[in-house]
Scaffold this motif. Structure first.
Motif, mmCIF file in Angstrom:
data_model
loop_
_atom_site.group_PDB
_atom_site.id
_atom_site.type_symbol
_atom_site.label_atom_id
_atom_site.label_comp_id
_atom_site.label_asym_id
_atom_site.label_seq_id
_atom_site.Cartn_x
_atom_site.Cartn_y
_atom_site.Cartn_z
ATOM 1 N N GLY A 128 -62.316 -96.410 -7.186
ATOM 2 C CA GLY A 128 -60.840 -96.800 -7.446
ATOM 3 C C GLY A 128 -60.019 -95.797 -7.873
ATOM 4 O O GLY A 128 -58.972 -95.466 -7.274
ATOM 5 N N GLY A 129 -60.692 -94.811 -8.705
ATOM 6 C CA GLY A 129 -59.835 -93.658 -9.026
ATOM 7 C C GLY A 129 -59.614 -92.817 -7.825
ATOM 8 O O GLY A 129 -58.468 -92.058 -7.625
ATOM 9 N N LEU A 130 -60.873 -92.661 -6.850
ATOM 10 C CA LEU A 130 -60.549 -91.833 -5.805
ATOM 11 C C LEU A 130 -59.702 -92.393 -4.710
ATOM 12 O O LEU A 130 -58.866 -91.536 -4.152
ATOM 13 C CB LEU A 130 -62.091 -91.678 -5.039
ATOM 14 C CG LEU A 130 -63.068 -90.810 -5.870
ATOM 15 C CD1 LEU A 130 -64.382 -90.986 -5.009
ATOM 16 C CD2 LEU A 130 -62.710 -89.320 -5.951
ATOM 17 N N MET A 131 -59.644 -93.581 -4.591
ATOM 18 C CA MET A 131 -58.747 -94.132 -3.595
ATOM 19 C C MET A 131 -57.365 -94.400 -4.101
ATOM 20 O O MET A 131 -56.336 -94.375 -3.301
ATOM 21 C CB MET A 131 -59.411 -95.513 -3.145
ATOM 22 C CG MET A 131 -60.774 -95.498 -2.472
ATOM 23 S SD MET A 131 -61.543 -96.974 -2.253
ATOM 24 C CE MET A 131 -60.721 -97.480 -0.460
ATOM 25 N N GLY A 132 -57.053 -94.891 -5.309
ATOM 26 C CA GLY A 132 -55.745 -94.918 -5.717
ATOM 27 C C GLY A 132 -55.361 -94.361 -7.018
ATOM 28 O O GLY A 132 -54.365 -94.792 -7.331
ATOM 29 N N GLY A 133 -55.855 -93.344 -7.474
ATOM 30 C CA GLY A 133 -55.621 -92.438 -8.665
ATOM 31 C C GLY A 133 -55.683 -93.357 -9.917
ATOM 32 O O GLY A 133 -56.447 -94.137 -10.017
ATOM 33 N N PRO A 134 -54.735 -92.909 -10.900
ATOM 34 C CA PRO A 134 -54.881 -93.966 -12.070
ATOM 35 C C PRO A 134 -54.657 -95.457 -12.113
ATOM 36 O O PRO A 134 -55.688 -96.063 -12.660
ATOM 37 C CB PRO A 134 -53.796 -93.472 -12.833
ATOM 38 C CG PRO A 134 -53.599 -92.067 -12.415
ATOM 39 C CD PRO A 134 -53.723 -92.194 -10.886
ATOM 40 N N PRO A 135 -53.806 -95.996 -11.273
ATOM 41 C CA PRO A 135 -54.002 -97.377 -11.245
ATOM 42 C C PRO A 135 -55.243 -98.021 -10.656
ATOM 43 O O PRO A 135 -55.615 -98.878 -10.847
ATOM 44 C CB PRO A 135 -52.575 -97.810 -10.184
ATOM 45 C CG PRO A 135 -51.747 -96.408 -10.182
ATOM 46 C CD PRO A 135 -52.731 -95.274 -10.364
ATOM 47 N N GLY A 136 -55.814 -97.097 -9.553
ATOM 48 C CA GLY A 136 -56.899 -97.452 -9.131
ATOM 49 C C GLY A 136 -58.094 -97.222 -10.051
ATOM 50 O O GLY A 136 -58.957 -98.291 -9.993
ATOM 51 N N ILE A 137 -57.887 -96.612 -10.847
ATOM 52 C CA ILE A 137 -59.293 -96.618 -11.802
ATOM 53 C C ILE A 137 -59.068 -97.891 -12.744
ATOM 54 O O ILE A 137 -60.057 -98.591 -13.155
ATOM 55 C CB ILE A 137 -58.836 -95.368 -12.944
ATOM 56 C CG1 ILE A 137 -59.061 -94.095 -12.202
ATOM 57 C CG2 ILE A 137 -59.988 -95.514 -14.232
ATOM 58 C CD1 ILE A 137 -58.736 -92.991 -13.207
#
Length: 141
Positions: free
Chosen positions: A42-51
């Motif tokens: 999620g972090g790779l795909m969406g940054g902090p919100p993705g995490i």
């Protein structure tokens, strides 16, 4: 009289079979791995919100994946590594060491004919499963 670890394991299996005991061993390591992996992706795909989103989705998936995996307690006992069986043996032997028996069949008959000893062994087994394996115990079915 000294008794073999396997014989005590079979005695405990017999008691847990009679009580129709099942246990779900919580695999928290697997759940944590799933949460970490989805948070990372999620972090790779969406940054902090993705995490945050990946961690939440992974947490739900990890909880679902490890919940409700009940197995018969005799199966769990027989699958324990030797060191864990020895711990369980030590706990059980402390309860049965004062009994007078000549062989395993007689020991099983003595234990199955004595509700108090059965209860102590079952309680010791439940304590071991709960404490050492973090298992949830169910009866019946």
């Amino acid at each position: 009289m000294p008794i073999d670890v396997n014989d005590v394991m079979h005695l405990l299996c017999h008691i847990s079979e009679e009580r129709k005991m099942k246990a779900a061993v919580k695999h928290s390591g697997q759940g944590a791995l799933v949460v970490g992996a989805t948070a990372f992706v999620g972090g790779l795909m969406g940054g902090p919100p993705g995490i945050a989103i990946g961690g939440a989705v992974g947490g739900l998936f990890g909880a679902w994946m490890t919940a409700g995996q009940f197995k018969p307690v005799p199966q769990i006992i027989l699958e324990l590594p030797p060191a864990e069986q020895q711990k369980l043996y030590d706990d059980a032997f402390a309860i049965i060491r004062n009994l007078d028996w000549t062989d395993v069949a007689q020991l099983t008959a003595l234990v199955m004919g004595n509700a108090a000893i059965q209860e102590k062994l079952a309680a010791g087994l439940i304590t071991y499963l709960s404490r050492e394996l973090r298992a949830e115990i169910r009866y019946g079915e």
